[in-house]
Design a protein around this motif. Structure first.
Motif, short mmCIF file in Angstrom:
data_model
loop_
_atom_site.label_atom_id
_atom_site.label_comp_id
_atom_site.label_asym_id
_atom_site.label_seq_id
_atom_site.Cartn_x
_atom_site.Cartn_y
_atom_site.Cartn_z
N GLU A 82 0.70 -1.18 0.10
CA GLU A 82 -0.12 0.17 0.06
C GLU A 82 0.75 1.19 0.03
O GLU A 82 0.67 2.32 -0.66
N SER A 86 0.95 4.13 -3.15
CA SER A 86 0.93 5.57 -2.90
C SER A 86 2.00 6.38 -3.40
O SER A 86 1.87 7.51 -2.96
N ARG A 241 -4.29 0.32 -6.88
CA ARG A 241 -3.95 1.38 -6.21
C ARG A 241 -4.90 1.85 -5.04
O ARG A 241 -4.67 2.04 -3.83
N ARG A 242 -6.05 1.71 -5.57
CA ARG A 242 -7.22 1.95 -4.50
C ARG A 242 -7.88 0.64 -4.43
O ARG A 242 -7.99 -0.15 -5.14
N THR A 243 -8.04 0.39 -2.78
CA THR A 243 -8.65 -0.73 -2.40
C THR A 243 -9.82 -0.56 -1.54
O THR A 243 -9.97 0.72 -0.95
N PRO A 244 -10.89 -1.42 -1.25
CA PRO A 244 -12.07 -1.00 -0.41
C PRO A 244 -11.60 -0.72 1.02
O PRO A 244 -10.62 -1.36 1.64
N ARG B 49 -7.25 7.38 4.22
CA ARG B 49 -6.83 6.71 3.04
C ARG B 49 -7.54 7.49 1.87
O ARG B 49 -6.81 7.35 0.71
N VAL B 52 -5.16 10.11 0.88
CA VAL B 52 -3.95 9.68 0.16
C VAL B 52 -4.32 9.21 -1.29
O VAL B 52 -3.49 9.06 -2.06
N GLY B 53 -5.70 8.81 -1.48
CA GLY B 53 -6.18 8.23 -2.61
C GLY B 53 -5.92 6.65 -2.72
O GLY B 53 -5.64 6.19 -4.10
N VAL B 54 -5.90 5.98 -1.76
CA VAL B 54 -5.86 4.62 -1.96
C VAL B 54 -7.34 3.89 -1.48
O VAL B 54 -7.32 2.53 -1.49
N GLN B 55 -8.18 4.68 -1.36
CA GLN B 55 -9.29 4.37 -0.54
C GLN B 55 -10.30 4.39 -1.95
O GLN B 55 -10.30 5.61 -2.58
N ILE B 56 -11.11 3.08 -2.13
CA ILE B 56 -12.24 3.61 -3.29
C ILE B 56 -13.37 4.10 -2.59
O ILE B 56 -13.92 3.79 -1.53
N GLY B 70 -5.06 11.19 -4.95
CA GLY B 70 -4.43 9.98 -5.54
C GLY B 70 -4.11 10.00 -7.04
O GLY B 70 -3.39 9.07 -7.60
#
Lengths: 244, 260
Positions: A82, A86, A241-244, B49, B52-56, B70
């Motif tokens: 992760e 980022s 890159r994006r996760t739930p 998150r 930072v842009g790692v969250q859907i 992100g």
């Protein structure tokens, strides 16, 4: 994706492995010990001459599958993946970095195994040695690519180890080591013909007997490479890159 | 707009079937330490998150340094320290930082700078596995500082540290802020509120207060941040038009670590 970041990743992976001498020893010694065991079992017969080359295909594949799937799973679980995603690291940098590092390891591993099989166990290689290396490396990279893919479907180390039978055993069973593929039931023969390990085994057989021309072997290598590319593409899709 | 490091509009995040954050609005100014405080499970990590842009995200927008959170150019300008120390245990401290520096595109000399900043020079050649929890945390922080990002997002950096180490870390944060870095720092230790320039109090996925430490104490008429937080929650759940779903206050005091 940049060469600098890919190389940095490959260097980092190798540095991690270097700090674990026991793993290096296991990587290099275990295939040779097992090949030695198989040669000893068939000491009174000439079976080893025909399955020995296939052994050389199996070990880089299995070992690289395990090492890659577990190390990428560790990256996913420890949060380092992760962090990397980022940062300005391309997904290709990550995958190619691993592929490079483990590809190098595979070369060393194959060199030791081939040396042991030919010098100590008396396996004869009639074809060209460097073609044999190319097939073995393609094999190891196949293991790396499939391991990367498997790690995406596993949540724990236990699951990843369970994936090995799923990805690897059918390929061994249908690859023609136990029974030549033409003698398999039709459906299984067709499936076996499409699995990459079958082609690795065919290619190594051809190299050791020297019966086929180089084009036959290169065609097999190409088939394996197609599988590698496919697995790498699907694997890179699992690096989100994006996760739930 | 230019003065804001983070702007969120109508942010919605779903996890599984439940909506974790539902319509959050937020503006964070540049060049300050912003404390994101709230009990564990209140959505702090999820919000960070998203920044930072790692969250859907399910809806709304998050802009960071005037760009979509992100997006590729931001990956150099935003440093992220996750809650668990995300470093390689089988590498030395220096090898960890050297690798992250190359990924970040930071000059090699930057490794020495962050080592010094985080007081890790003495541990530089030790394997990360042999470090104490606090030291590993600082390596993770040092990695986030590589390349001097304009925004640092730090998820519970002081959790599990003794008071001395915690004070040390806050000194590091203050120096970074003095240099112009924006820091978004989460914590569930309410005492740390007083060390921030601005405070965001978060509960059940919503910002229930956006204030400064002085203002927090003054407006609630309390002596400590902890009491002030309790007072705001009372107000929040009793006030007109407020959200009706409230949980008992013991939830607030839980000391368990957050998710992940």
């Amino acid at each position: 994706m940049t060469p600098m970041r890919t190389l940095a990743t490959a260097g980092r992976v190798l540095l991690q492995i270097r700090s674990d001498p026991r793993t290096i020893a296991l990587l290099l010694v275990v295939p040779s010990l097992l090949i030695g065991l198989v040669a000893w079992i068939f000491d009174e017969t000439d079976v080893f001459a025909s399955i020995g080359p296939a052994m050389l295909a199996l070990f880089p594949f299995i070992v690289m599958f395990l090492v890659t799937s577990i190390s990428t799973l560790r990256e996913r679980r420890s949060g380092t993946l992760e962090r990397l995603l980022s940062m300005p690291l391309g997904r290709g940098d990550f995958i190619l970095g691993y592929t490079l590092a483990f590809g190098l390891l595979a070369i060393v591993q194959t060199a030791v195994a081939v040396g042991y099989a030919t010098l100590v166990c008396g396996l004869t290689i009639d074809g060209s040695l460097w073609l044999l290396f190319i097939v073995a490396i393609a094999d190891a990279l196949l293991g790396t690519a499939l391991g990367l893919l498997a790690s995406a479907f596993a949540r724990t180390e236990f699951q990843v180890v369970q994936f090995m039978p799923v990805f690897v055993f059918p390929q061994i069973l249908l690859g023609g080591i136990f029974l030549p593929r033409p003698q398999l039931p039709d459906v299984l023969e067709v499936i076996g013909d499409w699995l990459p390990l079958s082609h690795a085994i065919d290619a190594l057989d051809a190299v050791s007997t020297g019966d086929e021309d180089d084009a036959f072997i290169w065609l097999r290598v190409l088939f394996i490479v197609c599988w590698i590319v496919g697995a790498v593409i699907v694997g890179s899709l699992t690096l989100r890159r994006r996760t739930p | 707009m230019m003065n804001n490091a983070i702007v969120a509009r109508g942010l919605r995040v779903r996890r599984g079937r439940s909506t974790v954050i539902d319509g959050l609005d937020l503006e964070v100014p540049r060049g300050a330490i912003i404390g994101l405080l709230g009990p564990s499970g209140s959505g702090k990590t999820t919000l960070m998150r998203a920044v930072v842009g790692v969250q859907i995200i399910a809806g709304g927008s998050v802009m960071v340094l005037d760009r979509k959170a992100g997006s590729a150019p931001l990956r150099r300008r935003v440093g992220y320290m996750t809650q668990a120390a995300s470093i390689y245990e089988d590498l030395s401290v220096r090898a960890n930082l050297r690798y992250f520096a190359r990924v970040q595109g930071a000059p090699p000399a930057d490794v020495d700078r962050v080592l010094e900043r985080t007081d890790l020079v003495g541990q530089a050649d030790r394997l990360a596995r042999t470090l104490s929890g606090g030291q590993a945390n600082r390596v993770s922080l040092a990695a986030a500082m590589l390349g001097s990002p304009e925004l640092l997002v730090l998820d519970e950096p002081t959790v599990g540290l003794d008071p001395v180490l915690r004070a040390d870390l806050w000194e590091i944060f203050r120096r970074l802020a003095d240099d112009g870095t924006t820091l978004l720092v989460s914590s569930h230790v309410m005492d740390e509120a007083t060390r921030c320039d601005r405070l965001l109090l978060m509960r059940e996925g919503a910002i229930i207060a956006d204030t400064t430490p002085d203002e927090l104490l003054r407006s609630t008429g309390t002596a400590s941040a902890e009491e002030a937080f309790l007072r705001i929650i009372e107000r929040d759940s009793a006030g007109p038009g407020s959200r009706t779903r409230t949980k008992p206050a013991r939830h607030l005091l839980s000391r368990r670590g957050g998710r992940r």
